[in-house]
Motif scaffolding. Structure first.
Motif, PDB file in Angstrom:
ATOM      1  N   ARG A 298      56.453  95.044  65.027  1.00  0.00           N
ATOM      2  CA  ARG A 298      56.342  93.382  64.871  1.00  0.00           C
ATOM      3  C   ARG A 298      55.625  93.194  63.628  1.00  0.00           C
ATOM      4  N   HIS A 299      54.762  93.879  63.083  1.00  0.00           N
ATOM      5  CA  HIS A 299      53.845  93.553  61.964  1.00  0.00           C
ATOM      6  C   HIS A 299      53.339  94.757  61.311  1.00  0.00           C
ATOM      7  N   LEU A 300      53.752  94.839  60.039  1.00  0.00           N
ATOM      8  CA  LEU A 300      53.268  95.843  59.313  1.00  0.00           C
ATOM      9  C   LEU A 300      52.231  95.579  58.372  1.00  0.00           C
ATOM     10  N   LEU A 301      51.392  96.499  58.015  1.00  0.00           N
ATOM     11  CA  LEU A 301      50.201  96.152  57.158  1.00  0.00           C
ATOM     12  C   LEU A 301      50.734  97.018  55.797  1.00  0.00           C
ATOM     13  N   VAL A 302      50.782  96.824  54.702  1.00  0.00           N
ATOM     14  CA  VAL A 302      51.316  97.492  53.773  1.00  0.00           C
ATOM     15  C   VAL A 302      50.249  97.530  52.454  1.00  0.00           C
ATOM     16  N   PRO A 303      49.664  98.305  52.337  1.00  0.00           N
ATOM     17  CA  PRO A 303      48.556  98.497  51.287  1.00  0.00           C
ATOM     18  C   PRO A 303      48.920  98.935  50.099  1.00  0.00           C
ATOM     19  N   ILE A 304      48.675  97.835  48.972  1.00  0.00           N
ATOM     20  CA  ILE A 304      49.255  98.042  47.709  1.00  0.00           C
ATOM     21  C   ILE A 304      48.160  98.099  46.455  1.00  0.00           C
TER      22      ILE A 304
ATOM     23  N   GLU B  27      43.090 108.693  50.213  1.00  0.00           N
ATOM     24  CA  GLU B  27      42.879 107.412  51.067  1.00  0.00           C
ATOM     25  C   GLU B  27      43.749 107.467  52.178  1.00  0.00           C
ATOM     26  N   THR B  28      45.163 107.890  51.937  1.00  0.00           N
ATOM     27  CA  THR B  28      46.266 108.060  53.076  1.00  0.00           C
ATOM     28  C   THR B  28      45.991 108.861  53.872  1.00  0.00           C
ATOM     29  N   GLN B  29      45.212 110.121  53.920  1.00  0.00           N
ATOM     30  CA  GLN B  29      44.716 111.153  54.402  1.00  0.00           C
ATOM     31  C   GLN B  29      43.779 110.594  55.574  1.00  0.00           C
ATOM     32  N   ARG B  30      42.808 109.759  54.877  1.00  0.00           N
ATOM     33  CA  ARG B  30      41.655 109.161  55.691  1.00  0.00           C
ATOM     34  C   ARG B  30      42.396 108.277  56.533  1.00  0.00           C
ATOM     35  N   VAL B  31      43.161 107.330  56.087  1.00  0.00           N
ATOM     36  CA  VAL B  31      43.781 106.370  56.869  1.00  0.00           C
ATOM     37  C   VAL B  31      44.435 107.048  58.132  1.00  0.00           C
ATOM     38  N   LEU B  32      45.271 108.075  57.785  1.00  0.00           N
ATOM     39  CA  LEU B  32      46.041 108.969  59.088  1.00  0.00           C
ATOM     40  C   LEU B  32      45.288 109.398  60.064  1.00  0.00           C
TER      41      LEU B  32
ATOM     42  N   ASP C 151      46.496  89.684  51.578  1.00  0.00           N
ATOM     43  CA  ASP C 151      45.266  89.690  51.694  1.00  0.00           C
ATOM     44  C   ASP C 151      44.502  90.496  50.592  1.00  0.00           C
ATOM     45  N   THR C 152      43.430  90.379  50.411  1.00  0.00           N
ATOM     46  CA  THR C 152      42.577  91.136  49.508  1.00  0.00           C
ATOM     47  C   THR C 152      41.121  91.123  49.939  1.00  0.00           C
ATOM     48  N   CYS C 153      40.388  92.479  49.660  1.00  0.00           N
ATOM     49  CA  CYS C 153      38.775  92.234  49.922  1.00  0.00           C
ATOM     50  C   CYS C 153      38.139  93.136  48.814  1.00  0.00           C
ATOM     51  N   VAL C 154      36.926  92.940  48.775  1.00  0.00           N
ATOM     52  CA  VAL C 154      36.098  93.795  47.895  1.00  0.00           C
ATOM     53  C   VAL C 154      35.633  94.987  48.649  1.00  0.00           C
ATOM     54  N   SER C 155      35.596  96.250  48.198  1.00  0.00           N
ATOM     55  CA  SER C 155      35.095  97.560  49.037  1.00  0.00           C
ATOM     56  C   SER C 155      35.080  98.668  48.152  1.00  0.00           C
ATOM     57  N   ALA C 156      34.069  99.327  48.482  1.00  0.00           N
ATOM     58  CA  ALA C 156      33.805 100.657  47.795  1.00  0.00           C
ATOM     59  C   ALA C 156      34.686 101.785  48.459  1.00  0.00           C
ATOM     60  N   LEU C 157      34.869 101.296  49.788  1.00  0.00           N
ATOM     61  CA  LEU C 157      35.644 102.349  50.554  1.00  0.00           C
ATOM     62  C   LEU C 157      37.062 101.811  51.212  1.00  0.00           C
ATOM     63  N   VAL C 158      37.949 102.178  50.259  1.00  0.00           N
ATOM     64  CA  VAL C 158      39.354 101.931  50.557  1.00  0.00           C
ATOM     65  C   VAL C 158      39.858 101.979  51.949  1.00  0.00           C
ATOM     66  N   HIS C 159      39.852 103.207  52.498  1.00  0.00           N
ATOM     67  CA  HIS C 159      40.451 103.550  53.716  1.00  0.00           C
ATOM     68  C   HIS C 159      39.831 102.692  54.783  1.00  0.00           C
ATOM     69  N   GLU C 160      38.516 102.433  54.759  1.00  0.00           N
ATOM     70  CA  GLU C 160      37.912 101.826  55.781  1.00  0.00           C
ATOM     71  C   GLU C 160      38.160 100.185  55.703  1.00  0.00           C
ATOM     72  N   ALA C 161      38.641  99.724  54.632  1.00  0.00           N
ATOM     73  CA  ALA C 161      39.056  98.369  54.404  1.00  0.00           C
ATOM     74  C   ALA C 161      40.472  98.113  54.942  1.00  0.00           C
ATOM     75  N   ILE C 162      41.154  99.195  54.646  1.00  0.00           N
ATOM     76  CA  ILE C 162      42.280  99.207  55.305  1.00  0.00           C
ATOM     77  C   ILE C 162      42.633  99.288  56.573  1.00  0.00           C
ATOM     78  N   LEU C 163      41.803  99.886  57.310  1.00  0.00           N
ATOM     79  CA  LEU C 163      41.667 100.240  58.730  1.00  0.00           C
ATOM     80  C   LEU C 163      41.195  98.853  59.412  1.00  0.00           C
ATOM     81  N   GLU C 164      40.068  98.377  58.779  1.00  0.00           N
ATOM     82  CA  GLU C 164      39.686  96.957  59.213  1.00  0.00           C
ATOM     83  C   GLU C 164      40.577  95.814  59.092  1.00  0.00           C
ATOM     84  N   ALA C 165      41.511  95.703  58.148  1.00  0.00           N
ATOM     85  CA  ALA C 165      42.408  94.857  57.837  1.00  0.00           C
ATOM     86  C   ALA C 165      43.558  95.045  58.994  1.00  0.00           C
ATOM     87  N   ALA C 166      43.860  96.091  59.382  1.00  0.00           N
ATOM     88  CA  ALA C 166      45.082  96.525  60.500  1.00  0.00           C
ATOM     89  C   ALA C 166      44.388  95.921  61.808  1.00  0.00           C
ATOM     90  N   GLU C 167      43.252  96.216  62.175  1.00  0.00           N
ATOM     91  CA  GLU C 167      42.722  95.685  63.212  1.00  0.00           C
ATOM     92  C   GLU C 167      42.588  94.178  63.285  1.00  0.00           C
TER      93      GLU C 167
END
Length: 155
Positions: free
Chosen positions: A3-9, A135-140, A94-110
């Motif tokens: 129903r809702h996809l997060l697409v990091p770009i 980053e993809t592996q870390r998110v996975l 949506d956007t954010c500033v972060s040094a840890l890309v995978h953590e920002a992606i995971l937080e956004a998904a939540e």
């Protein structure tokens, strides 16, 4: 059902392919899409002054970098949102500033309550994959929802 996809770009050709694939999937499923761009940060702070051997940069330069990154993020998101409108898919950015890309992606998904993360993979293997990481592996490995990895179109 999705129903809702997060697409990091990140504005790369790889993520452009992921945007197209994610929009096609969202249209087929009647899902909405949240595009997400992580702006770079050094040591977790966007305002840190940069120092090096024999080098001290004006702190105003750090602010200029931050403003340039914010403009780039807006441009990347606007382009993806235009594609979503053309495809007839409900989307937000949506956007954010972060040094840890995978953590920002995971937080956004939540935070956005996404039920799928659809992202591109740069496909680094061997020593490059080991040294640079993915980053993809870390998110996975850390995601609480399913992750769809979209390979480069030339594979």
């Amino acid at each position: 059902m999705v129903r809702h996809l997060l697409v990091p770009i990140d504005g790369s050709d790889l993520t452009a392919g992921a945007v197209s694939e994610a929009l096609a999937m969202a249209k087929q499923c009647g899902a909405r899409v949240s595009f997400f761009h992580v702006q770079p940060s050094y040591y977790g702070r966007p305002d840190v002054a940069i120092y090096g051997e024999g080098l001290v940069l004006d702190p105003a330069l750090s602010e200029q970098f931050s403003q340039a990154n914010a403009r780039l993020a807006r441009s990347i998101l606007d382009h993806a949102l235009e594609q979503a409108r053309a495809a007839g898919v409900e989307a937000s950015g949506d956007t954010c500033v972060s040094a840890l890309v995978h953590e920002a992606i995971l937080e956004a998904a939540e935070r956005l309550k996404c039920d799928l993360i659809a992202m591109a993979s740069h496909g680094r293997r061997g020593l490059a994959g080991l040294l640079i990481g993915s980053e993809t592996q870390r998110v996975l490995t850390q995601a609480r929802c399913p992750v769809l990895v979209i390979p480069p179109a030339d594979r």
